[in-house]
Structure formats: C-alpha cells, structure tokens
Design an enzyme around this catalytic site. Structure first.
Site: not given
Ligand code: 7TS
Length: 408
Positions: A205, A366, A228, A125, A202
């Site tokens: 997920q 992303c 999430k 990401h 990271d």
């Molecule tokens: N890493 C992964 C693997 C992600 O899927 C996401 C967000 C992030 C980092 C960033 O997370 P945040 O909570 O700091 O924004 N992924 C997604 C997605 O797949 N669709 O919308 C957000």
C-alpha cells in the site's frame, strides 16, 4: 512533475471509469484491493504482445532480444522509482506475497535459529504473517507482534521495547491496508539496525500513496505489487540490499537462475537472475514500468496531495453518518478508510451500496489478527486512488443513508 493535478483529466485516462455499473456511474473505492488501469498501461501491454514478444534471456533472435531489452528497461524504471542504488537489486516477483515469501524462505531460513525473533505488527496482511509462521516451523524462531493503539497508531517505544538482541528480522507494513496508518520506517530501521536486525517492508500500500526512496528509508528489503500501482496483476518487486541478496540462497530452482547444471550439482546465476527462476511475467513487468511512468508523469506528490484532500473530505462526511464508526484515525494516515455501521453487517453494507454502483471491500481484509484486536469480524473499507473525487464520496455517503433506511 506537474504541480497541479486535474482529477477530471486523469479520470479520462482510465477507460473502465466511464463504463456504467448497474446503470450508474461507477464509484470505485476498492483500489487497495486492486487499482484500475490507465490506457497507457493497457496499451503498453498490448504493444508488447503485438510487437516485441518472445521469452527473455533465452533466445538470440530479434524478438527475444527486443523483449529482453524491454524487460530490463522495466527493471531500471523500478530502480529509479524507488531510488535503489543498483539495478540488480530489483527482483521481479509475482507480487508482494511472493516477494515476502522469498525473503522469509531464503533469508529467514538461512539466518533464523531456535529462539531468534521475527518482529511483525498486529496489523500485518496475512502475507506478512503466514510466511513467518511457516519459517518458524522449520527454524524454531519466535514471531512477536507490536500492538496497536485504539486509534490505529503504533508507538515507537513499543518497537524499541520489542526489538531485542534476539531480533533478527523486523517485517512490517509501510501503510496499513485496513487502518491507513503510516509507519515511521526510518526510525524503526535505526532501532532494528542497532540490534543487528534487518528490516523488511511490505510496501503493497505504501508504494501507491507515498514517495518511496529506499535509501532514505534506510530499510533492507521493500516489497510491492504492480496491480495496486495501476499496473498489471501477476507482477511484483522485491528490492533488497545487494550484499544481503548476494549472500542469500535461491528459494526456487529452474531455468534462468543457474550458471551451470550437471546431473549432480548446480551453480547459481548472479543477481537478479538467481531469484527469477522460470519464465518471468514479461509483459506484466513492462506494463508495471508503464504504470510507473504514468504515476511519475503526474507526480506521486501531486497524487498524494489530491488523495489527502479526498481523504479529509471522506473522513468528515463518513464521521457524520449516524451509527457509523471509523476504524483507524491515526494522524498522517494514507487513503484507506475502514468503518462499521451499527445497523448492518459490513457484507450487507457492501452488497447494498453495490446496487448504487459503489464498490467497497468488506471483510477481514486478510488481517484477522487486527480484526481480533478490535473485536470485529470484518469492516467495510473505502480505499482511494488518484481518480477518486469528492463526488465519489458524496455518492458513497448517500448510498450509506439507503443502508440505514433499509435496516432501521
Ligand atoms: N500487503 C498488504 C499491506 C496488502 O494490502 C496486500 C493486498 C498484500 C500485502 C498482498 O498483495 P498481493 O498483491 O501479493 O496479493 N491487499 C489487499 C487488500 O487489502 N484487499 O485485497 C488485497
């Protein structure tokens, strides 16, 4: 932990799932974007504001003490959930993005020099790519990426080849938000440690679909977001090994993170306060703990088993839709199904099926370097959570048939 998981009962815990969308049953397949919230989480956030709210670690009055106690209890809940050795290794952040930036700016900037290597994968990401690019500009380090196979698999030998004595940091996903691939973190950690590098995960997920034990994984940092994991937005976690966090400088200054301040100098507070400058997301941290309690009550293993059943069903049904190609079919993958259709752009797919109450994400997710690798500009993505059913998948597939009718 319950052995049997009843999805119909669990669905009743999520108020939004019974609200019609465009006059139809909501089929929510965008939980990798953000998951819906169970009543337990919603109630706990409301309860904080109604009964126990004040700023934390500042006042000596009743409500500040109550709020501080609940905030610190939330930290213990997170510690236990990921089996971290120490509570003070759990740093609350605004989310995964902020957690990775913390590692990049604090750890990365202090250990990386010109020619030192940061190894990521080509499926990260952007939040696990861009912070390293920013740090590269300041340190002269080199950012390398492990390639992916056509089916979404990563080969351990590629990690072994690319982790060298110049590698200082390996920073990779646990579960890919596009491919669903699960990385063998312990094997990667052993390769990295043999070369003296640290491993940053990271877990945005991963934390949702897999049991996470940071000691068993043998990694050094693990980052995730609350939203999430059925918790509030605006809260996340960075877990790090105490000896690393202790040696790291703060990356943001402000209230709450100091020991003493004079006009000429500052000394830092101990962990975890050193990394929590300013008023933290108080109700959000407590809401995250409620989400963890909710998930733990059902059992992450039971959730994973249920999701795997729906994933298998989704994979089979989607593969039988004419002109549809799955992107990412690695063995043992988690609950994310990306696909493209030969008749329509993913944005059109998403817009049309939305008319049938089906929410999927379409775009580059992303992960533009990964899109480039597969020579795609975007995919449609159905991502599963504990509340999804095979009926959701049936409605998804029926709505995709409508897409085909429109475009053919
Ligand atoms: N890493 C992964 C693997 C992600 O899927 C996401 C967000 C992030 C980092 C960033 O997370 P945040 O909570 O700091 O924004 N992924 C997604 C997605 O797949 N669709 O919308 C957000």
């Amino acid at each position: 932990m319950s052995a049997r998981f009843d999805v119909d009962t669990a669905r009743k815990d999520f108020p939004i799932l019974s609200k019609p969308v465009r006059g139809r049953r909501l089929v929510y397949l965008d939980s990798a974007g953000s998951a819906q919230k169970p009543r337990h989480v919603i109630d706990s956030v409301r309860d904080v504001y109604e009964n126990d709210y004040a700023n934390v670690h500042r006042g000596l009055h009743y409500l500040s003490e109550r709020a501080s106690a609940r905030y610190e209890e939330a930290r213990e809940t997170v510690r236990a959930f990921i089996n971290a050795p120490e509570q003070h290794e759990v740093v609350f952040t605004g989310g995964t993005t902020e957690a990775i930036n913390l590692v990049a700016w604090s750890y990365g900037r202090s250990v990386l020099g010109p020619g030192d290597e940061v190894l990521i994968t080509c499926a990260e990401h952007h939040s696990n790519i861009v912070p390293w690019h920013l740090v590269r500009e300041q340190t002269g380090c080199v950012v390398k990426a492990v390639p992916v196979q056509d089916d979404g698999t990563f080969r351990l030998e590629d990690f072994a080849r690319l982790i060298t004595e110049r590698t200082r940091v390996v920073s990779c996903f646990h579960v890919s938000n596009v491919l669903g691939t699960v990385l063998p973190l312990r094997d990667i950690a052993r390769l990295a440690h043999a070369q003296g590098a640290v491993v940053v995960v990271d877990g945005a997920q991963g934390i949702v679909h897999l049991p996470v034990d940071v000691q068993e994984l043998e990694v050094d940092f693990y980052a995730f977001s609350g939203h999430k994991l059925y918790g509030p937005s605006g809260i996340g976690v960075l877990w790090g090994r105490a000896e690393l966090l202790e040696a790291m400088p703060p990356w943001q200054g402000g209230g709450g993170m100091i020991d003493t301040v004079t006009l000429s100098a500052t000394t830092w507070a101990d962990l975890p306060d050193k990394f929590e400058a300013g008023t933290p997301p108080i109700a959000q941290a407590i809401g995250l703990a409620a989400a963890i309690d909710y998930v733990s009550d059902i059992g992450i293993d039971a959730i994973a088993r249920h999701e795997q059943e729906v994933l298998l069903y989704a994979t089979q049904r989607l593969a039988s839709v004419p002109g549809l190609s799955l992107v990412g079919t690695a063995a043992g993958k988690a609950s994310v199904v990306s696909f493209v259709m030969d008749c329509a752009h993913p944005h059109d797919v998403s817009t049309i099926i939305d008319q049938y109450g089906v929410a999927v994400r379409a775009g580059h997710h992303c992960a533009q370097p990964l899109m480039d690798r597969f020579e795609l500009s975007s995919t449609a993505r159905a991502s599963l959570a504990l509340y999804n059913t095979t009926e959701d998948i049936d409605i998804l597939v029926e709505s995709l048939e409508k897409v085909r009718e429109i475009f053919q």
